[in-house]
Scaffold this active site. Structure first.
Site, PDB file in Angstrom:
ATOM      1  N   LYS A   1      13.559  22.187  56.281  1.00 11.25           N
ATOM      2  CA  LYS A   1      12.976  21.028  56.962  1.00 11.25           C
ATOM      3  C   LYS A   1      13.766  20.677  58.211  1.00 11.25           C
ATOM      4  O   LYS A   1      13.206  20.249  59.218  1.00 11.25           O
ATOM      5  CB  LYS A   1      12.966  19.831  56.019  1.00 11.25           C
ATOM      6  CG  LYS A   1      12.254  18.676  56.615  1.00 11.25           C
ATOM      7  CD  LYS A   1      12.510  17.416  55.875  1.00 11.25           C
ATOM      8  CE  LYS A   1      12.306  16.274  56.821  1.00 11.25           C
ATOM      9  NZ  LYS A   1      13.524  15.539  57.057  1.00 11.25           N
TER      10      LYS A   1
ATOM     11  N   MET B   1      23.394  13.432  52.261  1.00 13.58           N
ATOM     12  CA  MET B   1      23.818  12.069  52.602  1.00 13.58           C
ATOM     13  C   MET B   1      23.302  11.080  51.554  1.00 13.58           C
ATOM     14  O   MET B   1      23.216   9.875  51.818  1.00 13.58           O
ATOM     15  CB  MET B   1      23.315  11.697  53.997  1.00 13.58           C
ATOM     16  CG  MET B   1      23.920  12.618  55.071  1.00 13.58           C
ATOM     17  SD  MET B   1      23.934  11.902  56.717  1.00 13.58           S
ATOM     18  CE  MET B   1      22.187  11.686  56.971  1.00 13.58           C
TER      19      MET B   1
ATOM     20  N   GLY C   1      13.262  16.927  47.351  1.00 13.11           N
ATOM     21  CA  GLY C   1      13.712  17.985  48.271  1.00 13.11           C
ATOM     22  C   GLY C   1      15.148  18.376  47.967  1.00 13.11           C
ATOM     23  O   GLY C   1      15.484  19.563  47.849  1.00 13.11           O
ATOM     24  N   HIS C   2      16.015  17.354  47.814  1.00  9.78           N
ATOM     25  CA  HIS C   2      17.407  17.627  47.446  1.00  9.78           C
ATOM     26  C   HIS C   2      17.468  18.294  46.070  1.00  9.78           C
ATOM     27  O   HIS C   2      18.269  19.199  45.830  1.00  9.78           O
ATOM     28  CB  HIS C   2      18.215  16.327  47.392  1.00  9.78           C
ATOM     29  CG  HIS C   2      18.287  15.577  48.695  1.00  9.78           C
ATOM     30  ND1 HIS C   2      17.648  14.375  48.889  1.00  9.78           N
ATOM     31  CD2 HIS C   2      18.934  15.853  49.850  1.00  9.78           C
ATOM     32  CE1 HIS C   2      17.901  13.935  50.109  1.00  9.78           C
ATOM     33  NE2 HIS C   2      18.675  14.807  50.725  1.00  9.78           N
TER      34      HIS C   2
HETATM   35  P1  PAJ Z   1      20.249  15.037  54.142  1.00  5.05           P
HETATM   36  O1  PAJ Z   1      19.245  14.510  55.118  1.00  5.05           O
HETATM   37  O2  PAJ Z   1      20.611  14.217  52.955  1.00  5.05           O
HETATM   38  O3  PAJ Z   1      19.729  16.435  53.642  1.00  5.05           O
HETATM   39  C1  PAJ Z   1      20.515  17.224  52.789  1.00  5.05           C
HETATM   40  C2  PAJ Z   1      19.865  18.570  52.657  1.00  5.05           C
HETATM   41  O4  PAJ Z   1      18.576  18.412  52.053  1.00  5.05           O
HETATM   42  C3  PAJ Z   1      19.635  19.252  54.018  1.00  5.05           C
HETATM   43  O5  PAJ Z   1      19.949  20.628  53.920  1.00  5.05           O
HETATM   44  C4  PAJ Z   1      18.148  19.038  54.239  1.00  5.05           C
HETATM   45  O6  PAJ Z   1      17.557  20.031  55.070  1.00  5.05           O
HETATM   46  C5  PAJ Z   1      17.610  19.106  52.824  1.00  5.05           C
HETATM   47  N1  PAJ Z   1      16.295  18.475  52.708  1.00  5.05           N
HETATM   48  C6  PAJ Z   1      15.948  17.222  53.074  1.00  5.05           C
HETATM   49  N2  PAJ Z   1      14.623  17.017  52.865  1.00  5.05           N
HETATM   50  C7  PAJ Z   1      14.131  18.166  52.354  1.00  5.05           C
HETATM   51  C8  PAJ Z   1      12.831  18.604  51.933  1.00  5.05           C
HETATM   52  N3  PAJ Z   1      11.761  17.806  52.012  1.00  5.05           N
HETATM   53  N4  PAJ Z   1      12.699  19.862  51.469  1.00  5.05           N
HETATM   54  C9  PAJ Z   1      13.773  20.703  51.402  1.00  5.05           C
HETATM   55  N5  PAJ Z   1      15.024  20.346  51.779  1.00  5.05           N
HETATM   56  C10 PAJ Z   1      15.195  19.107  52.251  1.00  5.05           C
HETATM   57  O7  PAJ Z   1      20.916  16.998  56.295  1.00  5.05           O
HETATM   58  C11 PAJ Z   1      21.774  16.186  55.970  1.00  5.05           C
HETATM   59  O8  PAJ Z   1      21.646  15.340  54.894  1.00  5.05           O
HETATM   60  C12 PAJ Z   1      23.100  16.065  56.707  1.00  5.05           C
HETATM   61  O9  PAJ Z   1      22.905  16.367  58.073  1.00  5.05           O
HETATM   62  C13 PAJ Z   1      24.229  16.935  56.122  1.00  5.05           C
HETATM   63  C14 PAJ Z   1      23.904  18.428  56.222  1.00  5.05           C
HETATM   64  C15 PAJ Z   1      24.504  16.545  54.658  1.00  5.05           C
HETATM   65  C16 PAJ Z   1      25.543  16.691  56.930  1.00  5.05           C
HETATM   66  O10 PAJ Z   1      25.903  15.358  56.879  1.00  5.05           O
END
Ligand code: PAJ
Length: 277
Positions: free
Chosen positions: A146, A27, A33-34
């Site tokens: 997460k 999003m 993380g991303h």
């Molecule tokens: P968002 O919160 O942007 O997260 C996108 C992806 O990044 C997700 O798979 C989430 O688990 C991962 N992510 C976020 N923070 C993280 C971290 N600290 N360590 C590892 N991975 C991390 O999750 C979403 O968006 C939405 O629900 C989405 C799947 C895009 C659907 O709209």
């Protein structure tokens, strides 16, 4: 790297891109993380697609949707620097041209935890991820551990709806003190940020108790959860779960997931750790 805003545009670009295609749905408000998800995708595929779409369907609070950080230019730069080839950043009108009549639900995994405290949230997540899977048609899709319940929902949806996609889980990326990276962390004031680490500390304490042989979930919840007894923290849930069924566990025999969600001021934070068998 190319940024596409239309479904037709991303389909055209993908038709000319080598496989395997790795897909990282996000999003936006991208952080390290991303970036880790994008790196893992790059290691395992020839073409990496990152979607950036703040999905209105998964927000249970209109204010949270409106306040969600939108920063396409810096997000696109971060995606490119970490190895993305294509960014798909559609408008809400492109994705939802009219009121949707079709939804994807995974009720068997969403009766507790975030599913209980955020009605409609996982229906919104499953629906948008299914739509994005149809648009991008990736070979692999990467999701962060997460969001453990989200990951379980996606695994089940892929299996139940026969998506020919391998779901790749990626371990949680944390700040040096243990706080899980999240787009919402930037909303914490300095005093709130200092207290936010308590969520990870409580999870780590529970993990330690289980490691030392404690099996009574009630005792673990009580002792580890004591770290969250702070005036600034409102606990949404702090509990043990079966990682397969996403049901609360009364017996802490590994594999068991420890999951927590708290509110600090206006900001909701979630995190979890897995105690492996
Ligand atoms: P968002 O919160 O942007 O997260 C996108 C992806 O990044 C997700 O798979 C989430 O688990 C991962 N992510 C976020 N923070 C993280 C971290 N600290 N360590 C590892 N991975 C991390 O999750 C979403 O968006 C939405 O629900 C989405 C799947 C895009 C659907 O709209």
């Amino acid at each position: 790297m190319t940024v596409e805003q239309s479904i037709a545009g991303i389909r055209r670009a993908l038709a000319e891109s080598p496989r395997p295609v790795g897909f990282v749905p996000t999003m936006g408000a991208l952080h390290a993380g991303h970036a880790r998800l994008i790196e893992v995708a790059r290691d395992q595929s020839q073409t990496v697609v990152v979607s950036i779409f703040v999905n209105p369907l998964q927000f249970d609070q209109a204010a949270d949707y409106e306040q969600y950080q939108r920063s396409l230019d810096t997000d696109a730069a971060l995606a490119e620097n970490n190895g993305a080839h294509l960014v798909f950043a559609p408008t809400a009108a492109e994705i939802y041209p009219g009121p949707a009549k079709t939804f994807v639900e995974v009720p068997g995994l969403t009766g507790h935890f975030c599913g209980a405290s955020r009605p409609g949230h996982f229906r919104g997540v499953a629906t948008i991820v299914a739509k994005l899977f149809h648009i991008v048609q990736p070979d692999l899709a990467l999701f962060g551990e997460k969001d453990a319940q989200q990951l379980a929902v996606i695994h089940a949806m892929v299996r139940d709806l026969n998506f020919p996609i391998t779901v790749v889980p990626v371990p949680t990326v944390r700040e040096p003190d243990g706080l899980a990276l999240s787009s919402r962390n930037s909303r914490l004031r300095p005093a709130e940020r200092r207290i936010a680490v308590r969520l990870y500390q409580a999870l780590a304490r529970a993990q330690q108790l289980i490691g030392a042989g404690e099996r009574d979930a009630r005792k673990i919840r009580q002792e580890a959860g004591a770290l969250l007894l702070q005036p600034a923290i409102a606990v949404d849930y702090f509990d043990l779960a079966n990682p397969k069924t996403m049901l609360p566990a009364s017996d802490a025999t590994p594999p068991v997931l420890i999951m927590g969600a708290i509110r600090i001021g206006q900001t909701r934070l979630i995190d979890n750790v897995l105690c492996q068998a």
